[in-house]
Design an enzyme around this catalytic site. Structure first.
Site, mmCIF file in Angstrom:
data_model
loop_
_atom_site.group_PDB
_atom_site.id
_atom_site.type_symbol
_atom_site.label_atom_id
_atom_site.label_comp_id
_atom_site.label_asym_id
_atom_site.label_seq_id
_atom_site.Cartn_x
_atom_site.Cartn_y
_atom_site.Cartn_z
ATOM 1 N N HIS A 226 -7.358 8.366 5.007
ATOM 2 C CA HIS A 226 -6.906 7.103 5.578
ATOM 3 C C HIS A 226 -5.699 6.608 4.795
ATOM 4 C CE1 HIS A 226 -6.768 2.699 5.830
ATOM 5 N NE2 HIS A 226 -7.343 2.793 7.016
ATOM 6 N N GLY A 227 -5.793 6.657 3.480
ATOM 7 C CA GLY A 227 -4.660 6.358 2.639
ATOM 8 C C GLY A 227 -4.550 4.922 2.160
ATOM 9 N N ASP A 228 -5.382 4.022 2.684
ATOM 10 C CA ASP A 228 -5.355 2.630 2.223
ATOM 11 C C ASP A 228 -6.712 1.980 2.469
ATOM 12 O OD1 ASP A 228 -4.358 0.282 1.143
ATOM 13 O OD2 ASP A 228 -3.486 -0.422 3.025
ATOM 14 N N LEU A 229 -7.775 2.669 2.050
ATOM 15 C CA LEU A 229 -9.124 2.170 2.276
ATOM 16 C C LEU A 229 -9.480 1.124 1.230
ATOM 17 C CD1 LEU A 229 -11.574 5.034 3.320
ATOM 18 C CD2 LEU A 229 -10.750 3.093 4.665
ATOM 19 N N ASN A 233 -9.328 -3.280 5.188
ATOM 20 C CA ASN A 233 -9.139 -2.310 6.272
ATOM 21 C C ASN A 233 -10.445 -1.642 6.682
ATOM 22 O OD1 ASN A 233 -6.390 -2.786 6.364
ATOM 23 N ND2 ASN A 233 -5.885 -1.121 4.965
#
Length: 312
Positions: A226-229, A233
């Site tokens: 996901h890269g920005d958990l 978010n």
């Protein structure tokens, strides 16, 4: 149905109407050429968010629309669409299926992203179910090039990531780390301590912690992250009770990179999430470096936060 045939749009919460969102929705997006209501969900420094209610035959349908501006806004929404589509293709209802993204003709430099709207429960997801979904995403995804990276730039807020494909995770992470350092200097001004840290990290720390995972007969599978958990978010769908993730900044990475954002207490993940995740996917060898790797990954996330909000 022409615009003149439609009932007036109600834009709630006192949001200014300079954007003429009602006209744009009715005249340009076929999905919304019916009576509807637009409700503001708030805004950030780089995007505005709306719920759009559409009158359907049996019951109202609701959609989520994010609007951004300028070249960066267009590329950010394109990246969000592509990343969400990639995640949805693997884990289905764990993320909202993206419907469309594009640019408005009537509003120059204004762009939109569209998906189904969800009502969120007030409680956080349970670690076991949530981490099962995250682990499924990581384990079942496959890079189309067998490399680390992504086929286009994805954004963390209004911050572009360096996603060019590389053969090794060490190379990809090094490029991304240097990019985040440069973004901090570009946005916040000279930062001698960070510049000195940059050299030490790239010359010594990153090779020491990442290279052993890809040498001595070891290898890392590029996993879609996901890269920005963080807690902002992540949610629970109130209708089904199932966890949801959204607003990704994805690329193919070492799967444990995802957990770097969980290390800071401000992001809402405690040790139970780490334990639940690793009950499904074991720690990468050499395991004695695990804690230091997570700290390294966390440092990159902290650099992203610093570049997003310079001066704080």
């Amino acid at each position: 149905m022409s615009q003149s045939d439609c009932q007036p749009i109600n834009v709630e919460d006192g949001i200014p109407t300079e954007m003429a969102i009602d006209h744009v929705v009715l005249s340009e997006l076929a999905l919304f050429r019916r009576p509807l209501k637009v409700v503001s969900l708030g805004s950030s420094a780089w995007a505005q968010r709306y719920r759009i209610d559409v009158e359907a035959q049996e019951q109202a349908e609701s959609y989520f629309m994010k609007i951004s501006f300028g070249d960066h806004g267009r590329e950010a929404l394109k990246g969000e669409y592509e990343a969400t589509l990639a995640i949805h293709s693997i884990v289905g209802s764990f993320t909202p299926k993206p419907i469309e993204w594009g640019s408005f003709k009537a509003l120059s430099g204004t762009h939109y992203y569209l998906c189904r709207f969800y009502d969120f429960a007030e409680h956080a997801p349970k670690p076991a179910e949530f981490c099962q979904k995250v682990a499924f995403l990581h384990s079942r995804s496959n890079s189309p090039t067998s490399k680390f990276g992504f086929h286009l730039v994805t954004y963390n807020g209004d911050l572009p990531q360096e996603n060019g494909y590389t053969d090794t995770w060490e190379e990809f992470f090094t490029i991304g780390f240097r990019h985040m350092v440069n973004m901090n200097i570009e946005r916040g001004g000279p930062w001698p301590e960070l510049e000195d840290l940059d050299t030490a990290m790239i010359d010594k720390v990153i090779p020491r912690l990442l290279r052993p995972m890809e040498t001595g007969g070891r290898s890392i599978k590029p996993s879609l992250v996901h890269g920005d958990l963080w807690c902002g978010n992540v949610a629970v769908d109130s209708a089904t009770g199932r966890p949801l993730i959204y607003d990704p900044a994805s690329f193919y990475a070492h799967n444990e990179y995802e957990l770097g954002n969980w290390r800071s207490e401000r992001n809402g993940f405690d040790r139970s999430f780490f334990d639940a995740y690793h009950s499904i996917i074991p720690k990468t060898a050499p395991t004695e470096d695990y804690d230091d790797r997570i700290a390294l990954y966390s440092m990159r996330f902290n650099l992203q936060a610093a570049a997003l909000f310079p001066g704080y």
